[in-house]
Design a protein around this motif. Structure first.
Motif, PDB file in Angstrom:
ATOM      1  N   TYR A 198       1.789  -7.857  -1.514  1.00  0.00           N
ATOM      2  CA  TYR A 198       1.738  -7.625  -0.078  1.00  0.00           C
ATOM      3  C   TYR A 198       1.705  -8.958   0.659  1.00  0.00           C
ATOM      4  N   GLN A 202       6.764   3.657  -6.480  1.00  0.00           N
ATOM      5  CA  GLN A 202       6.674   4.622  -5.371  1.00  0.00           C
ATOM      6  C   GLN A 202       5.286   5.227  -5.242  1.00  0.00           C
ATOM      7  N   GLU A 203       4.687   5.528  -6.370  1.00  0.00           N
ATOM      8  CA  GLU A 203       3.333   6.077  -6.346  1.00  0.00           C
ATOM      9  C   GLU A 203       2.351   5.137  -5.665  1.00  0.00           C
ATOM     10  N   HIS A 204       2.560   3.822  -5.891  1.00  0.00           N
ATOM     11  CA  HIS A 204       1.533   2.862  -5.471  1.00  0.00           C
ATOM     12  C   HIS A 204       1.768   2.227  -4.116  1.00  0.00           C
ATOM     13  N   ILE A 205       3.014   2.158  -3.706  1.00  0.00           N
ATOM     14  CA  ILE A 205       3.303   1.298  -2.566  1.00  0.00           C
ATOM     15  C   ILE A 205       2.694   1.865  -1.276  1.00  0.00           C
ATOM     16  N   ASP A 206       2.161   0.961  -0.493  1.00  0.00           N
ATOM     17  CA  ASP A 206       1.684   1.336   0.841  1.00  0.00           C
ATOM     18  C   ASP A 206       2.790   0.976   1.824  1.00  0.00           C
ATOM     19  N   PRO A 207       3.523   1.974   2.316  1.00  0.00           N
ATOM     20  CA  PRO A 207       4.728   1.672   3.109  1.00  0.00           C
ATOM     21  C   PRO A 207       4.402   1.073   4.470  1.00  0.00           C
ATOM     22  N   ASN A 208       3.122   1.082   4.824  1.00  0.00           N
ATOM     23  CA  ASN A 208       2.753   0.499   6.121  1.00  0.00           C
ATOM     24  C   ASN A 208       2.549  -1.008   6.052  1.00  0.00           C
ATOM     25  N   GLU A 209       2.574  -1.558   4.843  1.00  0.00           N
ATOM     26  CA  GLU A 209       2.369  -2.999   4.675  1.00  0.00           C
ATOM     27  C   GLU A 209       3.705  -3.661   4.351  1.00  0.00           C
ATOM     28  N   GLU A 246      -6.754   3.328 -12.743  1.00  0.00           N
ATOM     29  CA  GLU A 246      -6.335   3.808 -11.431  1.00  0.00           C
ATOM     30  C   GLU A 246      -6.995   5.133 -11.113  1.00  0.00           C
ATOM     31  N   ASP A 251     -10.189   4.616  -9.844  1.00  0.00           N
ATOM     32  CA  ASP A 251     -10.225   3.753  -8.652  1.00  0.00           C
ATOM     33  C   ASP A 251     -10.694   2.329  -8.936  1.00  0.00           C
TER      34      ASP A 251
END
Lengths: 355, 355, 355
Positions: free
Chosen positions: C155, C174-181, C241, C244
């Motif tokens: 990021y 795809q599972e992990h990505i935070d598309p807002n960053e 994961e 957490d």
């Protein structure tokens, strides 16, 4: 415990120009003998049944003589001989373990360091009282219902790297726990382990000053643990479990490393607190000791155990470490011990470092 | 194999006051040349096409001269030149691999060590006969239907760290095995790997005595393997498999370590047995050798392979190791080889260490 | 950036027989001061609030004097004092980070090395232009839809080992990505990491020759990263994961290692290309630098980053490394820096190594 007076009475009868250094032939004895020789001491190896042949392969560390016993339990029978030879015992982990702490505490023979440390170190609760009393952060003890993250669970009587398990959370704890056994649960600190090798000198004046004496940090190591270190080539903890393969944490050796320089203030602060508290609680922990720590990704250092004498991790550094070389080239913990005895002798203050 | 008599005939024509030490420019050549220089020998680097430039960066290890060949296959054509220069060859793993064992065995040039070891070491069955004959525990060979724990499966023709896989049990074995390929199955010993660097001297008299000569343990290392060492950051073996990522075990380097001192008697015992058996089987394995071992959590040591010459893991220790420093400060395996040649020359016993 | 002319004007007013070496008390300062002392320089430690007490514990590395500032931002206010003391600054990672690159670039004080490297190194795109322009293979940058194997996702604003994740494939990404960053994706090279410590001297003439000056390779290390290095004792990435627990890559220390000797030609070739390209692009990267690499199981070396000054991994080797010992016994990078300044002074060519 035998009193300082009793020990010093023995020492006063010693020929202090001809002290010898003795230890049990194991653990860190090569380093201890090598260091003692470098400082001009005569050395005595205490061994079971017969002198270990491997010393022949390391001529610079071979003790000048061996005293053979049938079993370590017989060490009390050779004290006369040791005293005749003006011997000072250097205790190490195996020495104490083989003899039993209670026998060791009473031995009427001069011993490097303060034997009073033993009871504080060997009892988990007193150890915690000491370290937390010094303001040091240890992994928390938790009750089953309080588990809210990774934990290390230790069955009572667990020994030598077995009888532990780690759980990532309460569910895993419940899956694994054997409710018929007694156990303690400790927070599992996620990070990288550093075993920090310190030396506290009540005699030297130049250095990192404490309320009395100085603190040195001679080296650090990481342990090699069997089978935990390489088991992940077979599978993850969960996958191993399904195959009935159990991780164990038996120390088989040591690897050298250094820490970020920006951690050094914290590292010295930890050593300082532990020594100052030991001075208050029981007259001080003299000579080498080791803080067993985890450095987290926030660069905090948590201490999970203390060893109040020379640890085997120092064996990597018998020709010096990236830290001890900055005190004196090629300085090992074994050599440093011998230097302290030499200094105390020349200052007429053996009482400050023996018990 | 060329006979001792033929080799000694060459040696007798040598100017023994002006011996030189030669090896192929790879593997552990920096260490070999450095050690030879420290003992006053002239050094010769055998290289392909042109002298590797990196030697310019290491002046204390740069050979006094290079002999250039078009390919390692051409080495037989430079033997005249080597003999004129009174050269003794120090073989290492790459040297033997590049030339081929059969060519190497016949080279009419004095070679440090006993070339007879080659056939015992390069044939898996003879190697096992040798080691098990010496009473050494190796990982068991198992048949598919006998698998009852973790195994390492090796396809025939597997080379350089590829063509292996590990399975935790029979089910996993079955899932993975390619039945169209030939393979062998070996028990997978769970523990930590130690590569133990020994030196057998038929000439020295002081030390860890064998039936003839002495045994030294100069250092130990752990290998750095790509990609196995760091692949677990991506996923467990099972998770990797699902992503079609295959663990490989290609050696890219070496890390220093020491073993628990209480393991030393076992370690020397292993070295001793291997040498004694070699004396019986083929006249002895002379000079450096390496036992590739796993130390289990019961502190047993299993040997999975032997290398009968200098190994690259000794490169870490070219200024000494925590073990060799107890023989002589800053002693490396490369230097030790040169010392042995010097000693043999002065004793008039080059026949004892050359073949 | 301050011009060479301005710097040399300062240097001309220096008493060149009494130069001192100054740096910020962190990172690799023990090594820098120790090395400077070994070469006879006076040393100055720049510190915040008060001299760090830990220097008292390392007498051979303790600077001759300290200059205390309230915060590193105040360094510009002590330049007069530094100039009066004929000080040359040795920049290290923390030095540059604490001051900020832009302030550092303008400081009117002689600095070892070429400050022009900073902009090339601190901007990811310019770094890639430099390295790839030198013909060096870096991990590819990929777009989400191009992911066809393991990737490392970073990021923007990720710092100090956090804000990264690895994914084995597109699904995991795809599972992990935070598309807002905002993020960048880089090929994850599976292999073993080597941090290679080079030194480029524009002044020495003997050695591994470049178009001008010579290249040395002094040592190499592997980083110890918290918590990634030991987290696998708890679970695989996927298992963690689910609990957490997030892997982080914060450097806490360094471990020594050596590389296969057959990799040395490639290693030197990488160092050579980087230096030659730096000579073309911005007049050359002077003194120590580090290539951060991964060695694959095909024995390819990929470079994922460059540090254009002394790195903390060299701290392991302040009494020499298996490589630097072949240049001069006990040579550290810190000592090498001091040697270069001494050589430049004696040659009257300080302009070649300062900026």
């Amino acid at each position: 415990m035998i009193t300082k007076e009793e020990i010093m009475e023995i020492v006063e009868n010693y020929d202090q120009d001809n002290l010898s250094i003795a230890t049990v032939c194991s653990h860190s004895s090569l380093q201890i003998f090598y260091g003692a020789r470098q400082e001009g001491f005569r050395t005595i190896g205490i061994c079971v049944k017969e002198p270990p042949r491997f010393y022949d392969a390391f001529p610079l560390a071979k003790p000048d003589e061996f005293i053979v016993v049938d079993s370590y339990k017989e060490i009390p029978t050779i004290l006369d001989e040791l005293r005749t030879k003006n011997a000072i015992i250097i205790p190490h982990g195996s020495f104490v373990e083989y003899m039993g702490g209670e026998v060791f505490a009473e031995l009427p023979i001069p011993t490097f360091g303060n034997r009073a440390v033993l009871e504080w170190e060997s009892d988990r609760e007193m150890e915690r009282e000491w370290l937390e009393g010094a303001g040091i952060e240890m992994p928390k003890l938790v009750k089953p219902q309080e588990i809210d993250g990774p934990v290390m669970v230790k069955y009572h009587g667990a020994k030598g790297g077995r009888g532990f398990f780690v759980a990532k959370n309460y569910e895993e704890f419940q899956e694994h726990i054997d409710p018929n056994e007694k156990f303690t649960i400790q927070e599992f600190i996620v990070g990288t382990r550093y075993y920090l090798h310190f030396f506290y000198s009540p005699l030297r004046e130049e250095g990192y000053k404490l309320s009395t004496g100085i603190l040195e940090m001679l080296s650090m190591d990481r342990r090699v643990e069997s089978n935990a270190d390489e088991i992940f080539r077979l599978g993850s903890p969960k996958e191993l479990e399904e195959a009935d393969i159990i991780p164990t944490y038996v120390v088989t050796g040591n690897v050298p490393l250094v820490a970020r320089e920006s951690l050094l203030p914290k590292i010295f602060n930890l050593g300082e607190r532990v020594v100052e508290q030991s001075l208050e609680l029981f007259g001080g922990m003299i000579g080498p000791f080791c803080l067993e720590t985890v450095v987290t990704d926030k660069l905090e250092i948590k201490v999970f155990e203390i060893s109040a004498r020379i640890v085997a991790g120092t064996n990597i550094y018998l020709a010096g470490s990236p830290y001890s070389d900055l005190i004196e080239p090629n300085l090992s913990t074994g050599k440093r011990i011998a230097q302290e005895i030499k200094l105390a002798t020349s200052m007429g203050q053996l009482d400050k470092i023996l018990s």
